[in-house]
Design an enzyme around this catalytic site. Structure first.
Site, PDB file in Angstrom:
ATOM      1  N   GLY A   1      46.454  37.887  40.887  1.00 35.09           N
ATOM      2  CA  GLY A   1      45.584  37.292  41.437  1.00 35.09           C
ATOM      3  C   GLY A   1      44.708  36.262  40.321  1.00 35.09           C
ATOM      4  N   ARG A   2      43.200  35.575  41.453  1.00 37.05           N
ATOM      5  CA  ARG A   2      43.086  34.706  40.210  1.00 37.05           C
ATOM      6  C   ARG A   2      42.379  35.029  38.218  1.00 37.05           C
ATOM      7  NH1 ARG A   2      40.008  36.162  44.950  1.00 37.05           N
ATOM      8  NH2 ARG A   2      40.239  34.124  46.562  1.00 37.05           N
ATOM      9  N   ILE A   3      41.830  36.319  38.011  1.00 32.57           N
ATOM     10  CA  ILE A   3      42.286  36.505  36.556  1.00 32.57           C
ATOM     11  C   ILE A   3      43.426  37.259  36.457  1.00 32.57           C
ATOM     12  CG2 ILE A   3      40.854  37.742  35.208  1.00 32.57           C
ATOM     13  CD1 ILE A   3      38.892  38.199  37.405  1.00 32.57           C
TER      14      ILE A   3
ATOM     15  N   ARG B   1      38.660  47.020  37.237  1.00 38.12           N
ATOM     16  CA  ARG B   1      37.455  48.186  37.228  1.00 38.12           C
ATOM     17  C   ARG B   1      37.107  49.663  36.951  1.00 38.12           C
ATOM     18  NH1 ARG B   1      34.379  45.121  38.848  1.00 38.12           N
ATOM     19  NH2 ARG B   1      33.000  44.440  40.488  1.00 38.12           N
TER      20      ARG B   1
ATOM     21  N   HIS C   1      30.282  45.218  30.155  1.00 44.51           N
ATOM     22  CA  HIS C   1      30.584  45.209  31.888  1.00 44.51           C
ATOM     23  C   HIS C   1      29.951  43.265  32.121  1.00 44.51           C
ATOM     24  CE1 HIS C   1      31.524  44.979  36.219  1.00 44.51           C
ATOM     25  NE2 HIS C   1      31.761  44.433  36.131  1.00 44.51           N
TER      26      HIS C   1
ATOM     27  N   GLU D   1      30.253  54.055  35.623  1.00 47.46           N
ATOM     28  CA  GLU D   1      29.543  53.323  34.752  1.00 47.46           C
ATOM     29  C   GLU D   1      27.963  53.413  35.779  1.00 47.46           C
ATOM     30  OE1 GLU D   1      31.942  49.629  35.033  1.00 47.46           O
ATOM     31  OE2 GLU D   1      29.802  48.520  35.347  1.00 47.46           O
TER      32      GLU D   1
ATOM     33  N   ARG E   1      51.317  42.885  45.005  1.00 46.02           N
ATOM     34  CA  ARG E   1      51.284  43.646  45.782  1.00 46.02           C
ATOM     35  C   ARG E   1      52.746  42.989  46.121  1.00 46.02           C
ATOM     36  NH1 ARG E   1      46.328  44.397  49.142  1.00 46.02           N
ATOM     37  NH2 ARG E   1      46.258  42.346  48.265  1.00 46.02           N
TER      38      ARG E   1
ATOM     39  N   THR F   1      39.458  44.843  32.727  1.00 42.38           N
ATOM     40  CA  THR F   1      38.492  43.991  32.956  1.00 42.38           C
ATOM     41  C   THR F   1      38.256  44.308  34.402  1.00 42.38           C
ATOM     42  OG1 THR F   1      39.802  41.538  32.734  1.00 42.38           O
ATOM     43  CG2 THR F   1      38.349  42.099  30.411  1.00 42.38           C
TER      44      THR F   1
ATOM     45  N   GLY G   1      32.330  40.637  31.859  1.00 41.47           N
ATOM     46  CA  GLY G   1      33.396  39.958  32.232  1.00 41.47           C
ATOM     47  C   GLY G   1      32.026  39.017  33.281  1.00 41.47           C
TER      48      GLY G   1
HETATM   49  N1  LIG Z   1      34.198  42.603  34.609  1.00 40.48           N
HETATM   50  C1  LIG Z   1      33.819  41.245  35.276  1.00 40.48           C
HETATM   51  O1  LIG Z   1      32.872  41.411  35.485  1.00 40.48           O
HETATM   52  C2  LIG Z   1      34.128  41.002  36.425  1.00 40.48           C
HETATM   53  C3  LIG Z   1      35.698  42.278  37.175  1.00 40.48           C
HETATM   54  N2  LIG Z   1      36.116  41.672  38.388  1.00 40.48           N
HETATM   55  C4  LIG Z   1      37.067  42.780  38.893  1.00 40.48           C
HETATM   56  O2  LIG Z   1      39.091  41.829  38.720  1.00 40.48           O
HETATM   57  C5  LIG Z   1      39.044  42.150  40.158  1.00 40.48           C
HETATM   58  C6  LIG Z   1      39.632  40.752  40.603  1.00 40.48           C
HETATM   59  O3  LIG Z   1      39.375  39.591  40.840  1.00 40.48           O
HETATM   60  P1  LIG Z   1      40.172  38.283  41.128  1.00 40.48           P
HETATM   61  O4  LIG Z   1      41.102  38.435  40.628  1.00 40.48           O
HETATM   62  O5  LIG Z   1      39.250  37.576  41.716  1.00 40.48           O
HETATM   63  O6  LIG Z   1      40.751  38.834  42.537  1.00 40.48           O
HETATM   64  P2  LIG Z   1      41.982  38.613  43.336  1.00 40.48           P
HETATM   65  O7  LIG Z   1      42.032  39.222  44.667  1.00 40.48           O
HETATM   66  O8  LIG Z   1      42.360  36.724  43.092  1.00 40.48           O
HETATM   67  O9  LIG Z   1      43.366  39.727  42.536  1.00 40.48           O
HETATM   68  C7  LIG Z   1      43.477  40.774  43.080  1.00 40.48           C
HETATM   69  C8  LIG Z   1      45.207  41.053  42.798  1.00 40.48           C
HETATM   70  O10 LIG Z   1      45.290  42.206  42.812  1.00 40.48           O
HETATM   71  C9  LIG Z   1      46.191  42.327  43.868  1.00 40.48           C
HETATM   72  N3  LIG Z   1      46.761  43.667  44.052  1.00 40.48           N
HETATM   73  C10 LIG Z   1      45.464  43.945  44.917  1.00 40.48           C
HETATM   74  N4  LIG Z   1      45.839  45.778  45.106  1.00 40.48           N
HETATM   75  C11 LIG Z   1      47.236  46.190  43.770  1.00 40.48           C
HETATM   76  C12 LIG Z   1      48.197  47.259  43.650  1.00 40.48           C
HETATM   77  N5  LIG Z   1      47.495  48.145  44.546  1.00 40.48           N
HETATM   78  N6  LIG Z   1      48.991  46.823  42.792  1.00 40.48           N
HETATM   79  C13 LIG Z   1      49.020  45.855  42.439  1.00 40.48           C
HETATM   80  N7  LIG Z   1      48.331  44.753  42.716  1.00 40.48           N
HETATM   81  C14 LIG Z   1      47.608  44.809  43.442  1.00 40.48           C
HETATM   82  C15 LIG Z   1      46.662  41.219  45.039  1.00 40.48           C
HETATM   83  O11 LIG Z   1      47.234  40.999  45.660  1.00 40.48           O
HETATM   84  C16 LIG Z   1      45.698  39.897  43.865  1.00 40.48           C
HETATM   85  O12 LIG Z   1      46.806  39.620  43.252  1.00 40.48           O
HETATM   86  C17 LIG Z   1      38.084  41.820  41.077  1.00 40.48           C
HETATM   87  O13 LIG Z   1      37.625  42.993  42.691  1.00 40.48           O
HETATM   88  C18 LIG Z   1      36.894  43.462  40.453  1.00 40.48           C
HETATM   89  O14 LIG Z   1      36.857  44.501  40.486  1.00 40.48           O
HETATM   90  C19 LIG Z   1      36.078  40.417  38.969  1.00 40.48           C
HETATM   91  C20 LIG Z   1      34.545  39.509  37.854  1.00 40.48           C
HETATM   92  C21 LIG Z   1      34.401  40.477  37.190  1.00 40.48           C
HETATM   93  O1  LIG Z   2      32.204  42.530  38.195  1.00 37.28           O
HETATM   94  C1  LIG Z   2      32.358  41.885  38.859  1.00 37.28           C
HETATM   95  C2  LIG Z   2      32.143  41.219  39.787  1.00 37.28           C
HETATM   96  O2  LIG Z   2      31.761  40.062  40.076  1.00 37.28           O
HETATM   97  O3  LIG Z   2      33.554  41.482  40.368  1.00 37.28           O
END
Ligand SMILES: NC(=O)C1=CN([C@@H]2O[C@H](COP(=O)(O)OP(=O)(O)OC[C@H]3O[C@@H](n4cnc5c(N)ncnc54)[C@H](O)[C@@H]3O)[C@@H](O)[C@H]2O)C=CC1
Ligand SMILES: O=CC(=O)O
Length: 307
Positions: free
Chosen positions: A138-140, A222, A269, A251, A160, A220, A271
């Protein structure tokens, strides 16, 4: 928030306790939780009729029962996008830290143990040409892929569904439909998908056993994505070469088996922990609330189908 709304703020910078959350959902039109506030079905059930929206400060929504919220007619929003580059930076930092033994090396110097360069001392692993497997493109995931490409790595991913051809071409990224097959062939795995019912313990003991012994694992996203006990066991058996974690299954507790290893880099944590990202996240929360208040669909709406 106080300028724009009749806002009650939790200024302690700590999670709200259950009683405070219950009081909030009984009084407020909009609840703004952070990722450490548990918004489960029973909390949502206890909400008053006036509650219309849950505007989360954070990208992950695994602490919110989105199905229960939407089932009750509530709008749920999050703050994606504004923390993408920072979280991808941190994932890349962990990849570098683990592969080039950066934390271990800094400790050697800090403890006065550096006795000069030698040909074989503290050799890490080269990144150029290595295969990075991103789980969740996805985005990250895509922002990390751009960084990895700049470092000369080969980008592979499991998602997916495949990303659009243009994106895959730009990143030189190869899609793996089968996660098990990808895991067995990568030098480095990075987890970047959300925690959902489907992804709980995505890296189970069985899947961890598929990793090559020289592989590195970075998370990074969950902590719930990995069976942390199985991971600690793999570390103890030296079945995995290195680990970089920013998030944990329970956590802020961390499995004791992960502590005290030179090849395990653990961050608290961090990120999205840049001043800019946190300010932008706040702005995003406000934009979501105001858009909804003005009768429009908020830009960062989360619906169960997305999860
Ligand atoms: N460490 C930190 O501080 C941070 C952690 N995060 C975590 O990162 C995660 C991802 O963030 P974004 O990239 O913005 O989300 P996003 O929604 O843009 O990307 C998530 C991707 O995961 C894919 N996905 C979902 N279920 C799946 C599966 N079963 N198998 C394979 N791929 C699957 C989705 O299709 C999507 O492409 C967040 O949900 C959050 O939990 C986000 C921001 C900061
Ligand atoms: O883990 C951080 C978030 O924004 O999700």
């Amino acid at each position: 928030m106080r300028e724009l709304f009749d806002a009650e703020l939790n200024l302690t910078d700590t999670p709200m306790d259950r009683a405070a959350l219950e009081a909030a959902v009984r009084r407020a039109d909009v609840l703004v939780p952070t990722i450490t506030d548990t918004v489960d079905a029973s909390l949502i059930e206890s909400a008053g009729e006036q509650l219309k929206m849950i505007a989360n400060f954070g990208a992950g929504v695994d602490h919110i029962d989105v199905e229960a919220a939407v089932g009750r007619g509530l709008i749920v929003t999050n703050t994606p996008g504004v923390l993408t580059e920072d979280t991808a930076d941190l994932a890349m930092a962990l990849i570098l830290a683990v592969s080039r033994r950066i934390v271990e090396g800094a400790q050697v110097v800090a403890e006065g143990r550096f006795e000069g360069w030698t040909p074989t001392w503290m050799t890490g692993r080269k990144l150029w040409g290595k295969r990075l497997g991103i789980v969740g493109m996805g985005r990250i995931g895509q922002a990390l892929a751009r960084r990895a490409k700049a470092f000369g790595m080969q980008v592979h991913y499991h998602n997916r569904k495949p990303v659009p051809d243009m994106v895959a071409e730009e990143l030189g990224a190869t899609w793996w439909d089968d996660l098990d097959q990808m895991l067995a062939r990568m030098d480095i795995i990075s987890l970047n998908c959300p925690a959902t019912k489907e992804t709980h313990h995505l890296l189970s003991a069985e899947r961890l056993a598929r990793l090559q012994p020289h592989a590195l694992l970075i998370n990074t996203a969950r902590g719930e994505l990995i069976d942390e006990s199985a991971l600690a066991d793999a570390v103890a058996r030296r079945a995995i070469a290195g680990i970089g974690l920013d998030v944990y299954e329970h956590e802020p507790a961390i499995h004791p088996g992960l502590l005290g290893h030179a090849n395990v880099v653990l961050l608290p944590h961090l990120g999205s922990a840049t001043l800019e990202a946190r300010q932008d996240m706040g702005d995003r929360v406000i934009t979501n609330i105001m858009t909804f208040q003005n009768g429009h669909r908020p830009p960062d709406r989360v619906i169960p189908a997305m999860l």
